[in-house]
Write an enzyme that holds these catalytic residues in place. Sequence first.
Site, short mmCIF file in Angstrom:
data_model
loop_
_atom_site.label_atom_id
_atom_site.label_comp_id
_atom_site.label_asym_id
_atom_site.label_seq_id
_atom_site.Cartn_x
_atom_site.Cartn_y
_atom_site.Cartn_z
N ARG A 22 81.33 93.03 127.44
CA ARG A 22 81.64 94.04 126.15
C ARG A 22 80.27 94.52 125.36
O ARG A 22 79.47 93.50 125.15
CB ARG A 22 82.45 93.23 125.11
N GLY A 38 80.62 78.41 126.49
CA GLY A 38 79.97 78.01 128.02
C GLY A 38 78.40 78.23 127.87
O GLY A 38 77.60 77.51 128.47
N PHE A 72 75.88 84.58 132.53
CA PHE A 72 74.56 84.28 131.85
C PHE A 72 73.88 83.35 132.95
O PHE A 72 72.30 83.46 132.73
CB PHE A 72 74.84 83.41 130.66
N HIS A 126 88.52 84.62 118.03
CA HIS A 126 88.00 83.07 118.58
C HIS A 126 88.19 82.04 117.11
O HIS A 126 87.50 80.90 117.11
CB HIS A 126 86.44 83.12 118.81
N GLU A 171 89.74 74.42 122.08
CA GLU A 171 90.80 75.06 121.45
C GLU A 171 92.12 74.41 121.90
O GLU A 171 92.89 74.42 121.09
CB GLU A 171 90.83 76.61 122.10
N ARG A 203 98.40 79.92 122.67
CA ARG A 203 97.36 80.63 121.92
C ARG A 203 97.78 82.03 121.92
O ARG A 203 98.14 82.78 122.79
CB ARG A 203 96.15 80.61 122.96
N ASN A 240 97.83 79.20 127.53
CA ASN A 240 96.78 80.48 127.09
C ASN A 240 96.99 81.37 128.11
O ASN A 240 96.45 81.25 128.97
CB ASN A 240 95.34 79.85 127.05
P1 ADP Z 1 85.23 82.10 128.52
O1 ADP Z 1 84.77 83.09 127.27
O2 ADP Z 1 85.50 83.06 129.63
O3 ADP Z 1 85.97 81.09 128.03
P2 ADP Z 1 82.87 80.34 128.80
O4 ADP Z 1 83.15 79.71 127.30
O5 ADP Z 1 83.54 79.37 129.98
O6 ADP Z 1 83.82 81.77 128.94
O7 ADP Z 1 81.55 80.92 129.23
C1 ADP Z 1 81.35 81.68 130.26
C2 ADP Z 1 79.70 81.81 130.22
O8 ADP Z 1 78.75 80.52 130.00
C3 ADP Z 1 79.16 82.59 131.49
O9 ADP Z 1 78.33 83.53 130.89
C4 ADP Z 1 78.19 81.48 132.31
O10 ADP Z 1 77.30 82.18 132.98
C5 ADP Z 1 77.91 80.71 130.89
N1 ADP Z 1 77.29 79.49 131.44
C6 ADP Z 1 77.80 78.49 131.97
N2 ADP Z 1 76.92 77.54 132.51
C7 ADP Z 1 75.83 77.79 132.07
C8 ADP Z 1 74.46 77.33 132.15
N3 ADP Z 1 74.38 76.19 132.74
N4 ADP Z 1 73.55 78.02 131.53
C9 ADP Z 1 73.55 79.17 131.05
N5 ADP Z 1 74.94 79.81 131.16
C10 ADP Z 1 75.78 79.07 131.40
#
Ligand code: ADP
Length: 402
Positions: free
Chosen positions: A244, A335, A288, A183, A390, A92, A11
């Site tokens: 974004r 995430g 987040f 996605h 994925e 991907r 990816n």
């Molecule tokens: P990407 O789109 O880069 O693959 P991810 O799916 O890994 O991103 O998601 C990243 C997001 O998930 C970030 O905003 C991160 O802060 C959030 N995140 C990860 N763990 C937690 C948690 N325990 N509580 C809240 N948000 C989280």
Amino acid sequence: MSEQHYILVINCGSSSLKFSIVNPENEESVLSGLAECLLLPEAKISWKYQGEKQQTALPQKANHTDALQFITEQILTHFPELKQQIKAIGHRITHGGEKYSQPTILTPSVLDDLSALAELAPLHNPANVTGVKAAQVAFPHLKEKNVGVFDTGFHATLPPQAYLYALPISYYEKYGIRRYGFHGISHYYIAYKTAEYLDKRLEDLNMISCHLGNGASITAIKNGQSIDTSMGFTPCEGLVMGTRSGDVDPALLIYLKQKLNLSTQETSDLINKQSGLLGLTNGSSSDFRYITENYAKDKYCQIALDVYIHRLVKYIGSYAVLLDNKLDAIVFTGGIGENSELVRRLVLEKLTILGFELDQERNLAARFGQNGKITSDQSQHSAYVIPTNEELVIAKYTASFI
Ligand code: ADP
């Protein structure tokens, strides 16, 4: 060691390359890693094998080909049997346009088409094509076994009323200006897993899939097919994301461009790199976790959280209507969707009107990447947390070619 058919899944982003060697039979990822800061002085690579993590610097300004060469010549030399058993490479690919929705062998003519599509996905497709070419150099014996799986593919079933913008129709006909959605690999995996979980056939499944990561999108799935999704012509449309903006009044950009004398690049950076959670927190963070830790004491974090939830709930409500009252489930992934009990709780509390009743104990228990129902047994509709995968979808599709 018995003979296995492993798939190398790649990816590629503009400065990163995620990789995973997957056994599509038992669904295990044997070795995975990430090369990042490519083309920069601080280029580096990290990888994980059997739970053990390693990291090292790559030569300064290493590119995608250098990263793949490091994987084959440095990492995989320690696992010669594993290397030998890689039978194909799955990629991907962000944008397949209207032509490519199904997984496809990446022949030179397909690669030419994908390069041409860079006009529609300038941030992603060139990096994807670079990754394919780098893989063909690093694994010359697998040159004809590179398969592309498209992030737009699952949304090929959107009906015209969902994919057309109310712009002059000739813009669609001449230039392909329409909503494509992204996605798709994740939304497909979530639909497939939800059907399995509910013991239903995919064709009978009606659900809303919320992929909430740095990028975020939501998809309405009717009879197993995507019928609407929040990302559009680019991945910038829809929900509030890390950096974004998601939906904004299109006329606003013209206003800002004139008022602040922004160049096209600056306008693009504004909505893609400086907005979303980062913009709403006044530049503090796109992460987040930062919002979660600070919303009670920082007014900008509270605002960011409020806008995030409001937008998400609005989309869920409108997608529920599109499913003709046959909603089997809402699923949270990505995430944020997999880890934030806060987001799931705030969203489900707003959805009592649709017949959702949160079970907060289940919601808290579902925090650590476990599959799980988070609504009560009395709830009219169910909500679940399902970790996305994925790489597995790409590996399985790729394996189907060998
Ligand atoms: P990407 O789109 O880069 O693959 P991810 O799916 O890994 O991103 O998601 C990243 C997001 O998930 C970030 O905003 C991160 O802060 C959030 N995140 C990860 N763990 C937690 C948690 N325990 N509580 C809240 N948000 C989280």
